[in-house]
Design a protein around this motif. Structure first.
Motif, PDB file in Angstrom:
ATOM      1  N   PHE A  53      16.396  61.022  91.641  1.00 35.76           N
ATOM      2  CA  PHE A  53      16.856  60.294  90.387  1.00 35.76           C
ATOM      3  C   PHE A  53      15.977  61.093  89.317  1.00 35.76           C
ATOM      4  O   PHE A  53      15.177  62.064  89.813  1.00 35.76           O
ATOM      5  CB  PHE A  53      16.630  58.869  90.360  1.00 35.76           C
ATOM      6  N   THR A  54      16.440  60.895  88.086  1.00 35.79           N
ATOM      7  CA  THR A  54      15.986  61.397  86.785  1.00 35.79           C
ATOM      8  C   THR A  54      15.446  60.583  85.886  1.00 35.79           C
ATOM      9  O   THR A  54      16.265  59.573  85.520  1.00 35.79           O
ATOM     10  CB  THR A  54      16.989  62.339  86.189  1.00 35.79           C
ATOM     11  N   ALA A  55      14.217  60.533  85.734  1.00 33.41           N
ATOM     12  CA  ALA A  55      13.482  59.391  84.591  1.00 33.41           C
ATOM     13  C   ALA A  55      13.617  60.351  83.134  1.00 33.41           C
ATOM     14  O   ALA A  55      12.803  61.316  83.206  1.00 33.41           O
ATOM     15  CB  ALA A  55      12.338  59.171  85.132  1.00 33.41           C
ATOM     16  N   ARG A  56      13.850  59.765  82.205  1.00 33.66           N
ATOM     17  CA  ARG A  56      13.948  60.414  80.945  1.00 33.66           C
ATOM     18  C   ARG A  56      13.329  59.921  79.899  1.00 33.66           C
ATOM     19  O   ARG A  56      12.779  58.640  79.831  1.00 33.66           O
ATOM     20  CB  ARG A  56      15.366  60.544  80.315  1.00 33.66           C
ATOM     21  N   PRO A  57      12.849  60.715  78.903  1.00 35.83           N
ATOM     22  CA  PRO A  57      11.693  60.390  77.780  1.00 35.83           C
ATOM     23  C   PRO A  57      12.466  59.127  76.947  1.00 35.83           C
ATOM     24  O   PRO A  57      13.679  59.101  76.704  1.00 35.83           O
ATOM     25  CB  PRO A  57      11.613  61.500  77.116  1.00 35.83           C
ATOM     26  N   GLY A  58      11.838  58.302  76.520  1.00 34.03           N
ATOM     27  CA  GLY A  58      12.332  57.010  75.731  1.00 34.03           C
ATOM     28  C   GLY A  58      13.120  56.019  76.592  1.00 34.03           C
ATOM     29  O   GLY A  58      13.902  55.298  75.886  1.00 34.03           O
ATOM     30  N   GLN A  59      12.958  56.073  77.845  1.00 28.37           N
ATOM     31  CA  GLN A  59      13.785  55.279  78.638  1.00 28.37           C
ATOM     32  C   GLN A  59      12.543  54.697  79.741  1.00 28.37           C
ATOM     33  O   GLN A  59      11.628  55.327  79.995  1.00 28.37           O
ATOM     34  CB  GLN A  59      14.888  55.826  79.461  1.00 28.37           C
ATOM     35  N   ILE A  60      13.079  53.333  80.201  1.00 25.70           N
ATOM     36  CA  ILE A  60      12.269  52.768  81.262  1.00 25.70           C
ATOM     37  C   ILE A  60      13.363  52.876  82.636  1.00 25.70           C
ATOM     38  O   ILE A  60      14.421  52.346  82.484  1.00 25.70           O
ATOM     39  CB  ILE A  60      11.935  51.489  81.047  1.00 25.70           C
ATOM     40  N   THR A  61      12.911  53.598  83.482  1.00 22.77           N
ATOM     41  CA  THR A  61      13.838  53.868  84.806  1.00 22.77           C
ATOM     42  C   THR A  61      13.059  52.767  85.820  1.00 22.77           C
ATOM     43  O   THR A  61      11.792  53.161  86.200  1.00 22.77           O
ATOM     44  CB  THR A  61      13.482  54.965  85.174  1.00 22.77           C
ATOM     45  N   ALA A  62      13.627  51.955  86.351  1.00 18.09           N
ATOM     46  CA  ALA A  62      13.280  51.067  87.451  1.00 18.09           C
ATOM     47  C   ALA A  62      13.470  51.475  88.567  1.00 18.09           C
ATOM     48  O   ALA A  62      14.678  51.795  88.949  1.00 18.09           O
ATOM     49  CB  ALA A  62      13.504  49.509  87.007  1.00 18.09           C
ATOM     50  N   LEU A  63      12.591  51.245  89.717  1.00 20.94           N
ATOM     51  CA  LEU A  63      12.898  51.303  90.929  1.00 20.94           C
ATOM     52  C   LEU A  63      12.720  50.001  91.642  1.00 20.94           C
ATOM     53  O   LEU A  63      11.495  49.206  91.554  1.00 20.94           O
ATOM     54  CB  LEU A  63      11.730  52.275  91.806  1.00 20.94           C
ATOM     55  N   LEU A  99       7.250  48.934  73.207  1.00 22.63           N
ATOM     56  CA  LEU A  99       6.650  49.995  72.001  1.00 22.63           C
ATOM     57  C   LEU A  99       6.476  51.307  72.752  1.00 22.63           C
ATOM     58  O   LEU A  99       6.754  52.585  72.134  1.00 22.63           O
ATOM     59  CB  LEU A  99       5.296  49.265  71.558  1.00 22.63           C
ATOM     60  N   VAL A 100       5.927  51.493  73.949  1.00 26.49           N
ATOM     61  CA  VAL A 100       5.751  52.445  74.493  1.00 26.49           C
ATOM     62  C   VAL A 100       7.016  53.456  74.833  1.00 26.49           C
ATOM     63  O   VAL A 100       6.866  54.516  74.721  1.00 26.49           O
ATOM     64  CB  VAL A 100       4.920  52.315  76.163  1.00 26.49           C
ATOM     65  N   ARG A 101       8.057  52.733  75.217  1.00 25.55           N
ATOM     66  CA  ARG A 101       9.290  53.522  75.402  1.00 25.55           C
ATOM     67  C   ARG A 101       9.895  54.087  74.008  1.00 25.55           C
ATOM     68  O   ARG A 101      10.373  55.192  74.037  1.00 25.55           O
ATOM     69  CB  ARG A 101      10.365  52.344  75.831  1.00 25.55           C
ATOM     70  N   ASP A 102       9.716  53.289  73.081  1.00 27.71           N
ATOM     71  CA  ASP A 102      10.377  53.489  71.575  1.00 27.71           C
ATOM     72  C   ASP A 102       9.465  54.616  71.238  1.00 27.71           C
ATOM     73  O   ASP A 102       9.780  55.602  70.420  1.00 27.71           O
ATOM     74  CB  ASP A 102      10.209  52.432  70.733  1.00 27.71           C
ATOM     75  N   ALA A 103       7.928  54.729  71.593  1.00 30.62           N
ATOM     76  CA  ALA A 103       7.320  55.842  70.890  1.00 30.62           C
ATOM     77  C   ALA A 103       7.664  57.086  71.738  1.00 30.62           C
ATOM     78  O   ALA A 103       7.183  58.186  71.182  1.00 30.62           O
ATOM     79  CB  ALA A 103       5.859  55.451  71.473  1.00 30.62           C
ATOM     80  N   GLY A 104       8.212  57.238  72.933  1.00 27.15           N
ATOM     81  CA  GLY A 104       8.994  58.505  73.364  1.00 27.15           C
ATOM     82  C   GLY A 104       8.344  58.752  74.795  1.00 27.15           C
ATOM     83  O   GLY A 104       8.866  59.583  75.427  1.00 27.15           O
ATOM     84  N   ALA A 105       7.651  57.787  75.203  1.00 29.27           N
ATOM     85  CA  ALA A 105       7.259  57.968  76.742  1.00 29.27           C
ATOM     86  C   ALA A 105       8.315  57.878  77.862  1.00 29.27           C
ATOM     87  O   ALA A 105       9.045  57.227  77.523  1.00 29.27           O
ATOM     88  CB  ALA A 105       5.795  57.083  76.971  1.00 29.27           C
ATOM     89  N   THR A 106       8.026  58.300  78.912  1.00 27.02           N
ATOM     90  CA  THR A 106       8.871  58.343  80.090  1.00 27.02           C
ATOM     91  C   THR A 106       8.380  57.232  80.944  1.00 27.02           C
ATOM     92  O   THR A 106       6.923  57.356  81.216  1.00 27.02           O
ATOM     93  CB  THR A 106       9.120  59.484  80.952  1.00 27.02           C
ATOM     94  N   ILE A 107       8.878  56.295  81.281  1.00 25.39           N
ATOM     95  CA  ILE A 107       8.272  54.835  81.999  1.00 25.39           C
ATOM     96  C   ILE A 107       9.082  54.756  83.442  1.00 25.39           C
ATOM     97  O   ILE A 107      10.461  55.017  83.638  1.00 25.39           O
ATOM     98  CB  ILE A 107       8.226  53.680  81.432  1.00 25.39           C
ATOM     99  N   ILE A 108       8.433  55.212  84.654  1.00 25.94           N
ATOM    100  CA  ILE A 108       8.933  54.518  85.828  1.00 25.94           C
ATOM    101  C   ILE A 108       8.268  53.331  86.364  1.00 25.94           C
ATOM    102  O   ILE A 108       6.993  53.395  86.349  1.00 25.94           O
ATOM    103  CB  ILE A 108       8.941  55.533  86.656  1.00 25.94           C
ATOM    104  N   LEU A 109       9.168  52.237  86.539  1.00 27.36           N
ATOM    105  CA  LEU A 109       8.673  50.982  86.802  1.00 27.36           C
ATOM    106  C   LEU A 109       9.065  50.624  88.155  1.00 27.36           C
ATOM    107  O   LEU A 109      10.301  50.584  88.319  1.00 27.36           O
ATOM    108  CB  LEU A 109       9.154  49.881  85.641  1.00 27.36           C
ATOM    109  N   VAL A 110       8.061  50.137  88.867  1.00 20.89           N
ATOM    110  CA  VAL A 110       8.254  49.347  90.185  1.00 20.89           C
ATOM    111  C   VAL A 110       7.984  47.861  90.054  1.00 20.89           C
ATOM    112  O   VAL A 110       6.823  47.664  89.445  1.00 20.89           O
ATOM    113  CB  VAL A 110       7.522  49.875  91.398  1.00 20.89           C
ATOM    114  N   GLU A 111       8.736  47.036  90.281  1.00 18.19           N
ATOM    115  CA  GLU A 111       8.712  45.520  89.918  1.00 18.19           C
ATOM    116  C   GLU A 111       9.524  44.712  90.787  1.00 18.19           C
ATOM    117  O   GLU A 111      11.046  45.270  90.994  1.00 18.19           O
ATOM    118  CB  GLU A 111       9.062  45.613  88.234  1.00 18.19           C
ATOM    119  N   HIS A 112       9.028  43.711  91.167  1.00 12.79           N
ATOM    120  CA  HIS A 112       9.766  42.570  91.615  1.00 12.79           C
ATOM    121  C   HIS A 112      10.218  41.705  90.830  1.00 12.79           C
ATOM    122  O   HIS A 112      10.933  40.652  91.305  1.00 12.79           O
ATOM    123  CB  HIS A 112       9.029  41.721  92.946  1.00 12.79           C
TER     124      HIS A 112
END
Length: 600
Positions: free
Chosen positions: A360-370, A536-549
């Motif tokens: 998969f590809t995780a991009r800046p300014g987005q939250i990519t969830a697994l 806020l972190v996403r809007d600041a431009g970070a790339t977020i990969i989230l694992v969550e139930h």
């Protein structure tokens, strides 16, 4: 504890003055002065053990070997080289101690736990043999006479030498205090708690071990030199296995994670040893029983017991009520996120295929969830991305060509320095570290001050620490954690720990943020705050990969979702696609398609 540490310098200065002027005014007689000098020498050895074992958690217990090195180097410099100047002698002893520390530490610190303990105990056991082998320079079993130290060619009298020992010991404990009450000391405690956490913070586990081990060799070597000049004679029976047990007992008694506990433990053991002279053949048995009793009754030593009692009556700095927390907006600035390319990852543990051809590809300014059921491989993917695990096949790369960084070829700390920060499924908090210091370490490790700057409290160190602490306080305020700033991080409830972990990760200014079930254990208010901060972190431009139930939380936050099942990608797409997919309803939620839509 925070208050006690700040008060400690003010309490120690009057005691030091009394020790310095006591003999001059007749307050301390000759016998008392000798006791003080011997206690100081023992305290130096115990302090070295406290650094490496108490703070860093490394079972390196070879202090007696370095004690012998200091004594014999001081004796050899005087008797064979004719060099008796105090400062030259101390310099030579320090150089030799550091050299031997590096020589023994570089190979042995790749081990840990009991293997390291055996290596360092072996150093203690071979000291008598080495003295015999090199008896031409050491005097062998007959011992070696040692010329008294001089100062600029002039003899140092009895009172003058007493002053030297007191001042050298005080200077060492000042150095230890400045190191321990700094991010370097916090990094030692993090290493003791979890090498994995240390690596994720950007600390090189091996280099941190080597640093604290080498530093811990200095104190016993100094003690050995001071002892040799004090008695004017050294012999093999001064460096026995029994002395190693005495040092260990003094450390346990005083408190292994106490700066000044080494002095208290050395004082008690010094006088105890004197009283046990008649029963010398039973000394090891007595000390063994003593160690067992103290370890059970006082796990943090006498100083730890005193700290707990006094903390009830001393004010703790920081906020006291939720009403005091300012509603300050989080200023993240621009986080220059970088794209993460996960390409055909596979990882097996024996016959268990934890991850199979995941991409998969995780991009800046987005939250990519697994997302996926337990055992679907989500955390394994995160562990590969941040370097804890090496894949059997596939790669993880950071950034687009031509400035691509292949993360799977880097160590954990190198991945962290590339801007990848993470939280853990089970939050890891070091014992004995305040919340604000733990969060500040996340900001500090990216631009640390040197050990010399730290010891001397130079402007560069003060500036870096001030910036990191300010950043930590702002994050704690924004996350509603201001009341926890000066509490021990490991004493916090689970939900608060997760928020503290998030603050620690954000303090580093990450370009990629890996979140492993960060919402687990949070109440509704904390979940709302978490959702706001991650936005806020996403809007600041970070790339977020989230694992969550927490499926509803993922649906609200994620821009793109990958559903894993048995280590493989089941389906991927935006939340609307995932919500409507019948396979997700059956595999992830365990319900029919229609009910899945209702739950989401």
């Amino acid at each position: 504890m925070h208050t006690l540490r700040r008060l400690s310098p003010y309490l120690s200065v009057p005691l030091l003055l009394i020790l310095l002027i006591g003999p001059y005014f007749g307050l301390i007689n000759a016998v008392g002065a000798r006791h003080i000098m011997l206690i100081a020498v023992l305290a130096l050895m115990v302090s070295g053990l406290n650094l490496v074992l108490g703070y860093a958690g490394e079972l390196a217990v070879g202090q007696v070997a370095f004690y012998a090195i200091g004594a014999y180097v001081a004796g050899f410099a005087g008797m064979s080289l004719g060099q008796t100047d105090l400062f030259v002698g101390i310099a030579v002893v320090l150089v030799v101690a550091v050299a031997v520390g590096l020589l023994t530490g570089v190979p042995s610190l790749r081990l840990s736990g009991w293997p390291l303990a055996m290596v360092t105990f072996f150093l203690v056991l071979i000291v008598p043999n080495l003295i015999q082998i090199f008896q031409r320079w050491t005097g062998g079993g007959d011992g070696m006479a040692v010329d008294r130290a001089t100062f600029v060619g002039a003899p140092i009298g009895a009172y003058g030498y007493y002053i030297v020992i007191v001042l050298v010991t005080a200077a060492w404990f000042l150095i230890v205090r400045n190191v321990i009450l700094s991010p370097h000391g916090t990094s030692f405690l993090v290493l003791r708690q979890s090498p994995e956490l240390a690596g994720a913070l950007g600390l090189s586990v091996y280099r941190t071990k080597l640093k604290v081990y080498t530093l811990s060799t200095v104190a016993p070597a100094l003690g050995g030199a001071l002892f040799a000049w004090l008695d004017g004679f050294v012999a093999p029976d001064s460096f026995t296995f029994g002395l190693a047990i005495t040092v260990l007992a003094a450390s346990v008694l005083g408190g292994g994670t106490s700066i000044y506990g080494a002095i208290l433990g050395a004082t008690v053991l010094h006088f105890t040893e004197d009283s046990l002279t008649a029963a010398n053949q039973y000394q090891l048995i007595i000390y063994g029983l003593f160690l067992a009793v103290i370890a059970i009754a006082l796990p943090d030593g006498i100083v730890g017991l005193m700290r707990d009692r006094l903390a009830r009556f001393l004010p703790v700095p920081g906020k006291s009520t939720d009403d005091d927390i300012p509603d300050t907006p989080l200023s993240l600035g621009a986080l220059t996120g970088r794209v993460v390319h996960v390409e055909h990852l596979s990882k097996s543990f024996g016959g268990n295929h934890a991850v199979q051809d995941v991409a998969f590809t995780a991009r800046p300014g987005q939250i990519t969830a697994l997302i996926g059921t337990n055992g679907s491989g989500k955390t394994t993917v995160l562990n590969i991305i941040n370097g804890f695990l090496k894949p059997d096949s596939g790669t993880v790369s950071l950034g687009d060509a031509p400035s691509t960084t292949v993360l799977t070829s880097r160590s954990v700390d190198a991945v962290a320095h590339a801007g990848v920060q993470r939280t853990f499924q089970t939050p890891i908090m070091p014992s004995g570290v305040s919340t604000v210091d733990f969060v500040a370490l996340g900001a500090y490790t990216g631009n640390p001050a040197s050990l010399v700057q730290t010891v001397l409290r130079l402007p560069g160190y003060r500036r870096r620490l001030r910036d990191a602490t300010t950043r930590a306080e702002q994050l704690l305020n924004t996350l509603g954690l201001a009341t926890t700033a000066h509490k021990d991080a490991d004493s916090l409830p689970l939900g608060t720990r997760r928020m503290v972990e998030l603050a620690r990760s954000l303090a580093a200014g990450p370009v990629v943020l890996l979140l492993d079930e960060v919402g687990s254990g949070l109440d509704e208010a904390d979940l709302t705050r978490l959702e706001h901060v991650l936005g806020l972190v996403r809007d600041a431009g970070a790339t977020i990969i989230l694992v969550e139930h927490n499926f509803p939380l993922v649906m609200r936050l994620a821009d793109h979702i990958h559903v894993l099942s048995r280590g493989q990608t089941l389906v991927e797409g935006p939340p609307s696609v995932i919500r409507a997919d019948a396979r997700v309803a059956q595999e992830y939620l365990g319900v029919s398609h229609g009910v899945a839509g209702d739950r989401a």
